[in-house]
Design a protein around this motif. Sequence first.
Motif, PDB file in Angstrom:
ATOM      1  N   GLN A  80       0.843  -1.197   0.000  1.00  0.00           N
ATOM      2  CA  GLN A  80       0.000   0.000   0.000  1.00  0.00           C
ATOM      3  C   GLN A  80       0.872   1.239   0.000  1.00  0.00           C
ATOM      4  N   LYS A 140      10.655   5.598   8.596  1.00  0.00           N
ATOM      5  CA  LYS A 140       9.206   5.801   8.668  1.00  0.00           C
ATOM      6  C   LYS A 140       8.491   5.287   7.422  1.00  0.00           C
ATOM      7  N   ASN A 141       9.258   4.681   6.505  1.00  0.00           N
ATOM      8  CA  ASN A 141       8.670   4.171   5.254  1.00  0.00           C
ATOM      9  C   ASN A 141       7.864   5.251   4.534  1.00  0.00           C
ATOM     10  N   THR A 142       8.421   6.446   4.464  1.00  0.00           N
ATOM     11  CA  THR A 142       7.688   7.580   3.916  1.00  0.00           C
ATOM     12  C   THR A 142       8.577   8.387   2.980  1.00  0.00           C
ATOM     13  N   THR A 201       9.642  -3.765   1.312  1.00  0.00           N
ATOM     14  CA  THR A 201      10.902  -3.355   1.931  1.00  0.00           C
ATOM     15  C   THR A 201      11.242  -1.984   1.374  1.00  0.00           C
ATOM     16  N   PHE A 202      10.742  -0.975   2.049  1.00  0.00           N
ATOM     17  CA  PHE A 202      10.748   0.395   1.514  1.00  0.00           C
ATOM     18  C   PHE A 202      12.144   0.844   1.106  1.00  0.00           C
ATOM     19  N   ALA A 259       3.030   7.303   2.544  1.00  0.00           N
ATOM     20  CA  ALA A 259       3.375   6.271   3.512  1.00  0.00           C
ATOM     21  C   ALA A 259       3.249   4.903   2.852  1.00  0.00           C
ATOM     22  N   ALA A 260       4.311   4.122   2.942  1.00  0.00           N
ATOM     23  CA  ALA A 260       4.344   2.814   2.300  1.00  0.00           C
ATOM     24  C   ALA A 260       4.266   1.697   3.327  1.00  0.00           C
ATOM     25  N   SER A 261       3.621   0.623   2.941  1.00  0.00           N
ATOM     26  CA  SER A 261       3.569  -0.577   3.787  1.00  0.00           C
ATOM     27  C   SER A 261       3.530  -1.805   2.896  1.00  0.00           C
ATOM     28  N   GLY A 262       3.945  -2.942   3.464  1.00  0.00           N
ATOM     29  CA  GLY A 262       3.898  -4.197   2.719  1.00  0.00           C
ATOM     30  C   GLY A 262       5.054  -4.408   1.770  1.00  0.00           C
TER      31      GLY A 262
END
Length: 128
Positions: free
Chosen positions: A3, A76-78, A28-29, A23-26
């Motif tokens: 996402q 923060k994967n952002t 390996t940013f 914002a990233a999820s799911g």
Amino acid sequence: QVQLVESGGGLVQAGGSLRLSCAASGLTFGSYGMGWFRQAPGAEREIVARISWSGGNIYYAESVKGRSTISRDNGKNTVYLQMNSLKPEDTGVYYCAADVSRTTARYEYTNPRAYEYWGQGTQVTVSS
């Protein structure tokens, strides 16, 4: 499930500023190059800025160079896009996208087809 969720868009007067976040999820940013694209009504999607997986390689479209700053916080994967001195022609839907290829070829990372994952977009409207 991957996402990417953009935020920070809105209506702003010409000359104003906005800071977009994605914002990233799911995924390996820290392994992904991240791009910001925009699409105006009736126009093709175009790259605005791109930051490599390490943050060491950054690209800006000529139309935003000197007015925008892309950055990332891997903790923060952002990824962020700070836009200043906004113009009416900056109006459009802004998308963030993730690219796992680690390509350093500009003709590749400026092409939307190089990106595997996309957010839903956030509207930016700049009034004159």
